[in-house]
Design a protein around this motif. Structure first.
Motif, PDB file in Angstrom:
ATOM      1  N   ILE A  62      -0.790 -11.354  -0.732  1.00 47.32           N
ATOM      2  CA  ILE A  62      -1.693 -10.218  -0.972  1.00 47.32           C
ATOM      3  C   ILE A  62      -1.652  -9.260   0.210  1.00 47.32           C
ATOM      4  CG2 ILE A  62      -4.136  -9.607  -1.183  1.00 47.32           C
ATOM      5  CD1 ILE A  62      -4.465 -12.042  -2.989  1.00 47.32           C
ATOM      6  N   PRO A 112       5.126   0.157   6.659  1.00 44.41           N
ATOM      7  CA  PRO A 112       4.643   1.350   7.371  1.00 44.41           C
ATOM      8  C   PRO A 112       4.141   2.393   6.375  1.00 44.41           C
ATOM      9  CG  PRO A 112       6.776   0.681   8.222  1.00 44.41           C
ATOM     10  CD  PRO A 112       6.515  -0.173   7.021  1.00 44.41           C
ATOM     11  N   VAL A 138       6.412   4.790   4.639  1.00 44.15           N
ATOM     12  CA  VAL A 138       7.248   4.167   3.616  1.00 44.15           C
ATOM     13  C   VAL A 138       6.439   3.920   2.356  1.00 44.15           C
ATOM     14  CG1 VAL A 138       8.592   2.126   3.028  1.00 44.15           C
ATOM     15  CG2 VAL A 138       8.780   3.112   5.299  1.00 44.15           C
ATOM     16  N   LEU A 175       7.068   5.044  -1.442  1.00 46.71           N
ATOM     17  CA  LEU A 175       7.100   3.999  -2.460  1.00 46.71           C
ATOM     18  C   LEU A 175       6.172   4.358  -3.619  1.00 46.71           C
ATOM     19  CD1 LEU A 175       7.958   1.111  -3.166  1.00 46.71           C
ATOM     20  CD2 LEU A 175       6.192   0.287  -1.633  1.00 46.71           C
ATOM     21  N   ILE A 214       7.034   4.830  -7.511  1.00 40.78           N
ATOM     22  CA  ILE A 214       6.417   3.991  -8.545  1.00 40.78           C
ATOM     23  C   ILE A 214       5.739   4.866  -9.593  1.00 40.78           C
ATOM     24  CG2 ILE A 214       4.509   2.390  -8.980  1.00 40.78           C
ATOM     25  CD1 ILE A 214       5.220   0.953  -6.428  1.00 40.78           C
ATOM     26  N   TRP A 217      -3.497  -0.808  -2.731  1.00 32.11           N
ATOM     27  CA  TRP A 217      -2.522  -1.874  -2.486  1.00 32.11           C
ATOM     28  C   TRP A 217      -2.666  -2.423  -1.067  1.00 32.11           C
ATOM     29  CZ3 TRP A 217       0.722   0.894  -6.376  1.00 32.11           C
ATOM     30  CH2 TRP A 217       1.027   0.066  -7.457  1.00 32.11           C
ATOM     31  N   THR A 254      -2.099 -11.707  -7.189  1.00 29.96           N
ATOM     32  CA  THR A 254      -1.029 -11.755  -6.198  1.00 29.96           C
ATOM     33  C   THR A 254       0.213 -11.040  -6.707  1.00 29.96           C
ATOM     34  OG1 THR A 254      -1.921 -13.849  -5.470  1.00 29.96           O
ATOM     35  CG2 THR A 254       0.288 -13.300  -4.731  1.00 29.96           C
ATOM     36  N   TYR A 265       0.268  -8.616  -8.702  1.00 35.06           N
ATOM     37  CA  TYR A 265      -0.013  -7.187  -8.596  1.00 35.06           C
ATOM     38  C   TYR A 265       0.262  -6.687  -7.174  1.00 35.06           C
ATOM     39  CZ  TYR A 265      -2.678  -2.857  -8.456  1.00 35.06           C
ATOM     40  OH  TYR A 265      -3.052  -1.555  -8.283  1.00 35.06           O
ATOM     41  N   PHE A 266      -0.141  -7.483  -6.183  1.00 34.17           N
ATOM     42  CA  PHE A 266       0.041  -7.029  -4.804  1.00 34.17           C
ATOM     43  C   PHE A 266       1.476  -7.155  -4.332  1.00 34.17           C
ATOM     44  CE2 PHE A 266      -4.537  -7.283  -4.812  1.00 34.17           C
ATOM     45  CZ  PHE A 266      -4.861  -6.174  -4.065  1.00 34.17           C
ATOM     46  N   VAL A 267       2.225  -8.076  -4.911  1.00 31.90           N
ATOM     47  CA  VAL A 267       3.621  -8.233  -4.513  1.00 31.90           C
ATOM     48  C   VAL A 267       4.474  -7.152  -5.179  1.00 31.90           C
ATOM     49  CG1 VAL A 267       5.609  -9.780  -4.646  1.00 31.90           C
ATOM     50  CG2 VAL A 267       3.383 -10.684  -4.069  1.00 31.90           C
ATOM     51  N   PHE A 268       3.940  -6.624  -6.279  1.00 30.92           N
ATOM     52  CA  PHE A 268       4.691  -5.670  -7.088  1.00 30.92           C
ATOM     53  C   PHE A 268       5.350  -4.528  -6.293  1.00 30.92           C
ATOM     54  CE2 PHE A 268       4.371  -1.615  -9.375  1.00 30.92           C
ATOM     55  CZ  PHE A 268       5.404  -1.794 -10.286  1.00 30.92           C
ATOM     56  N   PRO A 269       4.610  -3.765  -5.439  1.00 33.09           N
ATOM     57  CA  PRO A 269       5.293  -2.669  -4.739  1.00 33.09           C
ATOM     58  C   PRO A 269       6.428  -3.146  -3.839  1.00 33.09           C
ATOM     59  CG  PRO A 269       3.017  -2.889  -3.992  1.00 33.09           C
ATOM     60  CD  PRO A 269       3.176  -3.812  -5.141  1.00 33.09           C
ATOM     61  N   VAL A 270       6.220  -4.301  -3.212  1.00 34.96           N
ATOM     62  CA  VAL A 270       7.260  -4.833  -2.327  1.00 34.96           C
ATOM     63  C   VAL A 270       8.495  -5.200  -3.144  1.00 34.96           C
ATOM     64  CG1 VAL A 270       7.796  -6.577  -0.616  1.00 34.96           C
ATOM     65  CG2 VAL A 270       5.468  -5.710  -0.794  1.00 34.96           C
ATOM     66  N   PHE A 326       9.285  -4.008  -6.035  1.00 33.79           N
ATOM     67  CA  PHE A 326       9.852  -2.764  -6.538  1.00 33.79           C
ATOM     68  C   PHE A 326      10.798  -2.153  -5.511  1.00 33.79           C
ATOM     69  CE2 PHE A 326       9.740   1.864  -6.672  1.00 33.79           C
ATOM     70  CZ  PHE A 326      10.065   2.126  -7.987  1.00 33.79           C
ATOM     71  N   MET A 327      10.320  -2.113  -4.277  1.00 36.13           N
ATOM     72  CA  MET A 327      11.109  -1.503  -3.207  1.00 36.13           C
ATOM     73  C   MET A 327      12.424  -2.262  -2.991  1.00 36.13           C
ATOM     74  SD  MET A 327       9.769  -0.382   0.557  1.00 36.13           S
ATOM     75  CE  MET A 327       9.466  -1.976   1.272  1.00 36.13           C
ATOM     76  N   PHE A 350      13.456  -2.247 -14.167  1.00 37.15           N
ATOM     77  CA  PHE A 350      12.781  -2.791 -12.988  1.00 37.15           C
ATOM     78  C   PHE A 350      13.737  -3.675 -12.203  1.00 37.15           C
ATOM     79  CE2 PHE A 350       9.890  -5.865 -10.880  1.00 37.15           C
ATOM     80  CZ  PHE A 350       9.221  -4.952 -10.086  1.00 37.15           C
ATOM     81  N   MET A 406      14.461   3.865  -1.125  1.00 33.73           N
ATOM     82  CA  MET A 406      13.904   2.521  -1.015  1.00 33.73           C
ATOM     83  C   MET A 406      14.686   1.671  -0.021  1.00 33.73           C
ATOM     84  SD  MET A 406      11.154   2.521  -2.718  1.00 33.73           S
ATOM     85  CE  MET A 406      10.972   4.216  -2.256  1.00 33.73           C
ATOM     86  N   GLY A 437      13.363   2.591   3.155  1.00 28.22           N
ATOM     87  CA  GLY A 437      12.034   1.986   3.276  1.00 28.22           C
ATOM     88  C   GLY A 437      12.111   0.522   3.650  1.00 28.22           C
ATOM     89  N   THR A 470      10.865  -1.360   7.112  1.00 26.49           N
ATOM     90  CA  THR A 470       9.823  -2.384   7.043  1.00 26.49           C
ATOM     91  C   THR A 470      10.241  -3.677   7.735  1.00 26.49           C
ATOM     92  OG1 THR A 470       9.216  -1.425   4.916  1.00 26.49           O
ATOM     93  CG2 THR A 470       8.237  -3.534   5.431  1.00 26.49           C
TER      94      THR A 470
END
Lengths: 314, 301
Positions: free
Chosen positions: A128, A135, A138, A142, A146, A185, B42, B44-49, B51-52, B70, B269, B272, B276
């Motif tokens: 989570i 960062p 970024v 993103l 999305i 997020w 979880t 949902y929160f992992v989703f952007p990562v 995705f990237m 996707f 991405m 990005g 990261t």
């Protein structure tokens, strides 16, 4: 008699303390010297100079004319300018006053179930928290991808769920809401804070409350929340100040930094534009002082109404 | 509210009289529901990562087809190769240079001034501390314009000096504050004993107190790094030449100003993900210290 007897040693001690005191004073000043210099050169001077500039018409190169209060008059009297200033402050306030309390509120409910020890709780917390590590420049890119209307994945998800296609960042009616949503997020950051706050509450408080027959809701309201108020307060102050200065939105809007029909135009971006795109530095300085006053006022109000913060034994 | 009934019989023997089994199964059900909900959250929160990461290994054709899938068709690292052809190594070096210098100078001067506040009783300490804290609510935009004019006079525009020199003085109010908070838990007696033994104040700072402050120094080091690494405001104001860009500014430039290079989201991405990596490593290595630091700053503060 007594006094006379005591006098010589006292005087001697005083003299010794004086030299030691002077040494200490010198050491203190030497240790703070970088900070003092920094405060003068990089804070006090620019703040004063910015106030002076706000009374000038200044383009950064040659034009440098005393302008009285015309910059401020322009801000509040020129019809299109008033509209824009109100809009950027309005946007900033909406962003600030929705996203800061909302994330504090939501992250509480995220932290609650993770405050127990069960197998895998660490994995949940970590995953989570993951988006917080990215960062912010970024993550802005993103979110932009999305929520891209044609290429973005969110509209595909909407389609799959049978929801109508969203306009997200591309329309003024949805841009702000999308930005606030995307910001959520980062709830993992708030979650960690709540978890730390929970950890600092002595378990004995809960035990005695249980014996007294307090139900979970009652225990939350009477123990968890009051004991977490220092954390809530600190974050409220810091996050309000920071989000009043939101600037990374330029990573989403690109170009002029305004967003569709100025719906993502924030005050810090406007100050940047005025100073470094249109070279109206005097006017930008005037705007920055208004921002300063607003942030200062906000901080004072938050501190003045901070009676609810409970500092325990202090 | 489901747990309400339990607390109504706080001491009673209800557990022993057959309710135990039913209670156990109910607990299990509640627990499974909780785990399921948490898993969904979880995800949902992992989703952007996710995705990237997934978008970064797509080909340009994949990333620009409608609708974009996707999941990529295969692992394609071309986007990573490409971003490094676009001067990314240079942006990285610039950013690393700034970040590393900032770490050295800011940790030094912030700890110096924190030691002064926490351990040396000099006149003017209170007011100075108050002024320092007050700067926290000063918006960067206020000093930005005069500083721009000042730096222009110094010839600092489009150089890295604005990122480096100002940070040498004080090292950030928030960092000083954090170290002071931490020093509260470091016993003063050691310092005082060393003073009686005749150790000078600078030696006490370097040899006695600082070694004990390492946990908080690690925390602020990571924060300083992340701050410099992700800073977008400063380069946007002070940098103009591509070769001077930091990563944040480079990504912005490539996405919006340079135009075509980053028009494809797989490239964005990839950049990005690349940006990261270091913050993520720092987080995983220093996880415990970071949580501790957060605790000191935001919870007890």
């Amino acid at each position: 008699m007594n006094i006379e007897l005591c006098a010589p040693p006292a005087r001697e001690a005083k003299r010794r303390r004086l030299t030691r005191g002077a040494r200490r004073q010198l050491a203190g000043i030497l240790f703070e010297l970088p900070l003092i210099l920094g405060l003068i050169i990089f804070t006090a001077y620019p703040v004063a100079e910015s106030l002076r500039l706000s009374l000038y018409r200044y383009n950064g190169f040659d034009t440098n004319v005393f302008n009285g209060f015309n910059n401020f008059k322009y801000m509040f009297a020129n019809e299109s300018q008033v509209k824009e200033v109100l809009r950027v402050f309005g946007n900033t306030f909406i962003y600030c006053f929705v996203s800061v309390p909302l994330s504090l509120f939501l992250s509480y409910f995220l932290a609650m179930p993770l405050n127990k020890n069960f197998k895998g709780v660490g994995v949940f917390r970590l995953l989570i928290y993951l988006p917080v590590i990215i960062p912010s420049v970024v993550s802005a890119l993103l979110y932009k991808d999305i929520f891209d209307v044609t290429y973005g994945v969110m509209n595909q998800i909407f389609g799959g769920l049978g929801l109508p296609q969203g306009t997200f960042f591309s329309h003024r009616s949805t841009a702000m809401a999308t930005l606030i949503w995307a910001g959520m997020w980062n709830l993992g950051g708030g979650m960690i804070l709540w978890l730390s706050a929970f950890k600092n509450i002595p378990a004995s408080l809960y035990e005695s409350a249980k014996i007294d027959g307090a139900n979970p809701l009652r225990r939350t309201l009477a123990i968890t929340l009051p004991m977490s108020t220092p954390m809530i307060f600190y974050n409220l102050v810091m996050n309000l100040i920071n989000s009043m200065q939101i600037f990374n939105s330029m990573m989403i809007t690109g170009g002029d930094g305004e967003g569709p029909e100025q719906s993502l135009y924030f005050i810090a971006v406007k100050i940047y534009n005025e100073a470094f795109q249109f070279f109206r530095m005097g006017y930008a300085a005037a705007l920055s002082w208004i921002l300063f006053l607003v942030v200062g006022l906000l901080t004072v109000v938050v501190f003045a109404t901070s009676k609810w913060v409970f500092y325990g034994d202090e | 509210m489901a747990m309400n009934s339990r607390t109504q019989f706080p001491i009673g023997g209800a557990d022993r009289t057959g309710g135990a089994n039913r209670k156990k199964t109910r607990k299990k059900v509640v627990f499974s529901i909780k785990i399921l909900t948490l898993s969904a959250l979880t995800l949902y929160f992992v989703f952007p990562v996710a995705f990237m990461l997934l978008r970064s290994v797509m080909t340009e054709a994949e990333a620009s087809s409608v609708p974009v899938a996707f999941f990529p068709q295969g692992f394609n690292y071309q986007s990573y190769v490409k971003i490094f052809r676009e001067d990314y190594w240079l942006y990285t070096l610039n950013t690393l240079k700034i970040a590393l210098i900032n770490i050295v100078t800011m940790v030094f001067t912030a700890s110096l001034s924190a030691y002064g506040f926490a351990r040396i009783k000099f006149k003017g300490r209170g007011p100075l501390f108050a002024v320092m804290l007050a700067t926290l609510m000063l918006p960067a935009a206020v000093s930005q314009i005069p500083l721009y004019v000042l730096y222009a006079r110094f010839g600092w525009i489009d150089t890295h000096y604005p990122f480096i020199i100002p940070k040498m003085f004080g090292g950030g109010a928030i960092n000083i504050f954090l170290i002071i908070q931490f020093m509260r838990s470091v016993p003063k007696e050691l310092d005082e004993a060393a003073e009686i033994d005749g150790a000078g104040v600078f030696r006490r700072y370097v040899q006695i107190t600082m070694p004990l402050c390492v946990p908080i120094l690690i925390y602020i080091t990571v924060n300083i790094f992340n701050g410099a690494w992700g800073d977008f405001n400063t380069p946007k104001v002070f940098l103009q030449t591509k070769s001077k860009f930091t990563l944040a500014m480079g990504i912005y430039y490539q996405s919006f100003l340079g135009g075509y290079q980053m028009a494809f989201s797989n490239l964005r991405m990839a950049a990005g993900v690349f940006m990261t990596v270091i913050p993520a490593i720092l987080f995983f290595v220093f996880q415990k210290r970071l949580v501790e630091g957060i605790n000191i700053g935001a919870v007890k503060g």
